[in-house]
Enzyme design. Structure first.
Site, PDB file in Angstrom:
ATOM      1  N   ASP A 100      13.672  30.886  -3.575  1.00  0.00           N
ATOM      2  CA  ASP A 100      13.947  29.802  -2.632  1.00  0.00           C
ATOM      3  C   ASP A 100      13.190  28.554  -3.092  1.00  0.00           C
ATOM      4  O   ASP A 100      13.283  28.180  -4.262  1.00  0.00           O
ATOM      5  CB  ASP A 100      13.554  30.269  -1.219  1.00  0.00           C
ATOM      6  CG  ASP A 100      14.067  29.382  -0.109  1.00  0.00           C
ATOM      7  OD1 ASP A 100      15.256  29.509   0.248  1.00  0.00           O
ATOM      8  OD2 ASP A 100      13.295  28.567   0.409  1.00  0.00           O
ATOM      9  N   HIS A 298      19.685  36.994   0.305  1.00  0.00           N
ATOM     10  CA  HIS A 298      18.669  36.055  -0.143  1.00  0.00           C
ATOM     11  C   HIS A 298      17.271  36.653  -0.139  1.00  0.00           C
ATOM     12  O   HIS A 298      16.422  36.272  -0.936  1.00  0.00           O
ATOM     13  CB  HIS A 298      18.706  34.811   0.749  1.00  0.00           C
ATOM     14  CG  HIS A 298      17.938  33.656   0.210  1.00  0.00           C
ATOM     15  ND1 HIS A 298      18.183  33.095  -1.025  1.00  0.00           N
ATOM     16  CD2 HIS A 298      16.894  32.949   0.734  1.00  0.00           C
ATOM     17  CE1 HIS A 298      17.352  32.089  -1.231  1.00  0.00           C
ATOM     18  NE2 HIS A 298      16.548  31.992  -0.192  1.00  0.00           N
TER      19      HIS A 298
END
Length: 323
Positions: A100, A298
């Site tokens: 991220d 994710h």
């Protein structure tokens, strides 16, 4: 190999670091809305394999200081924190792991200080060259058509208040929506003008197959204390980061690099261009491995820790690193 917690002075802030093991340093860089604890399963595995695993709360998060000035959250500033961490432990280099915002940080670190990077090990967020226009030129147009968190997070105070009003509810919903259990880009079906909690799905009750209630409680506690402004300020520096990297517009990544992504990761699907792997391969000159993790989203390091840990240890072993 007891996990220890300490605080270092980076010259600008005091930064909390979770530290485990001995040997060549491996530094883990988290994203939003995360803390060092997102990596706790990887710290155990990497330390057990004979490395020193370090996971800082990056500036604005957890037990690390959160400057009041929005401009204090550039990648360049946080890279300064990471260099201070290496200096603090007396290390010339480390392997850096990022996800991220932590992935974007690691990519920029490979350009700004490649001599300090033994390897870049990146999850879910592939490298891409600096775009010809500032990032806001792209997201502003998209946000005219549908809700987009990148745009919503820009105005100080609005998202800060919404998310801080219910940290537990927000974190459950955003973690669930980013996982392989949901299709995050469905949030784009909502019109502009809504809040983030208006567009996120309701999360199923904890525990989940990949996250226990105790682990979730640990993550929530920090954000109940700090709120989310520190993390949101990273979003508010995306254009500033672009301005500060003009000198690297045509730069390639030259350090040894390993990339892993979840098959259902929303960043790979919606935020990384039409062919992110082709772009990665064209711009990372020493790309040694690319791995896809089936059905993962994710938060792949929590969703599929065995696969991620095996990937990390194989990468580190292949480098033949020495303390």
């Amino acid at each position: 190999m007891e996990l220890t917690h300490r605080t270092i002075d980076t010259g600008e802030i005091r930064m909390h670091v979770a530290d485990r093991g001995e040997g060549f340093p491996v530094v883990f860089c988290h994203g939003f809305p995360h803390t060092w604890f997102m990596w706790h399963r990887q710290l155990d595995a990497v330390a057990a394999a004979g490395y020193r695993a370090l996971a800082p709360d990056l500036r604005g998060y957890g037990r690390t200081e959160a400057p009041a000035n929005v401009e204090a959250y550039t990648n360049a500033a946080v890279i300064g924190d990471l260099m201070a961490l290496l200096d603090d432990i007396g290390a010339e280099q480390a392997a850096f792991v990022g996800l991220d915002f932590g992935a974007q940080l690691v990519w920029e670190l490979t350009l700004r200080a490649p001599e300090r990077v033994a390897a870049a090990i990146v999850l879910n967020n592939p490298f891409a060259p600096r775009p010809p226009r500032a990032p806001s030129a792209f997201w502003t147009k998209a946000a005219e058509r549908h809700f987009l968190h990148l745009s919503y997070f820009q105005t100080p105070g609005i998202a800060d208040a919404e998310l801080a009003a219910d940290p537990r509810g927000f974190l459950a919903r955003v973690y669930y929506s980013l996982s392989g259990d949901y299709h995050y880009l469905d949030t784009w079906k909502n019109p502009p003008g809504l809040g983030y909690l208006d567009v996120l799905p309701q999360a199923s009750a904890l525990p989940w197959s990949w996250l226990s209630e105790a682990e979730f409680d640990t993550l929530v506690q920090d954000f109940e204390r700090t709120g989310f402004t520190g993390g949101l300020n990273w979003y508010r520096n995306l254009d500033r980061n672009w301005e500060l990297t003009a000198a690297y517009a045509d730069a390639k990544v030259e350090v040894p690099t390993f990339f892993l992504y979840g098959q259902n990761d929303p960043d790979m699907e919606g935020f990384s261009g039409r062919d992110p792997l082709a772009t990665l391969r064209a711009n990372v000159l020493d790309l040694r491995e690319v791995v896809e993790v089936p059905a993962a989203g994710h938060l792949v390091q929590l969703e599929r820790p065995d696969a991620v840990n095996a990937f990390l240890l194989d990468a580190l072993k292949s480098l033949d690193l020495r303390a």
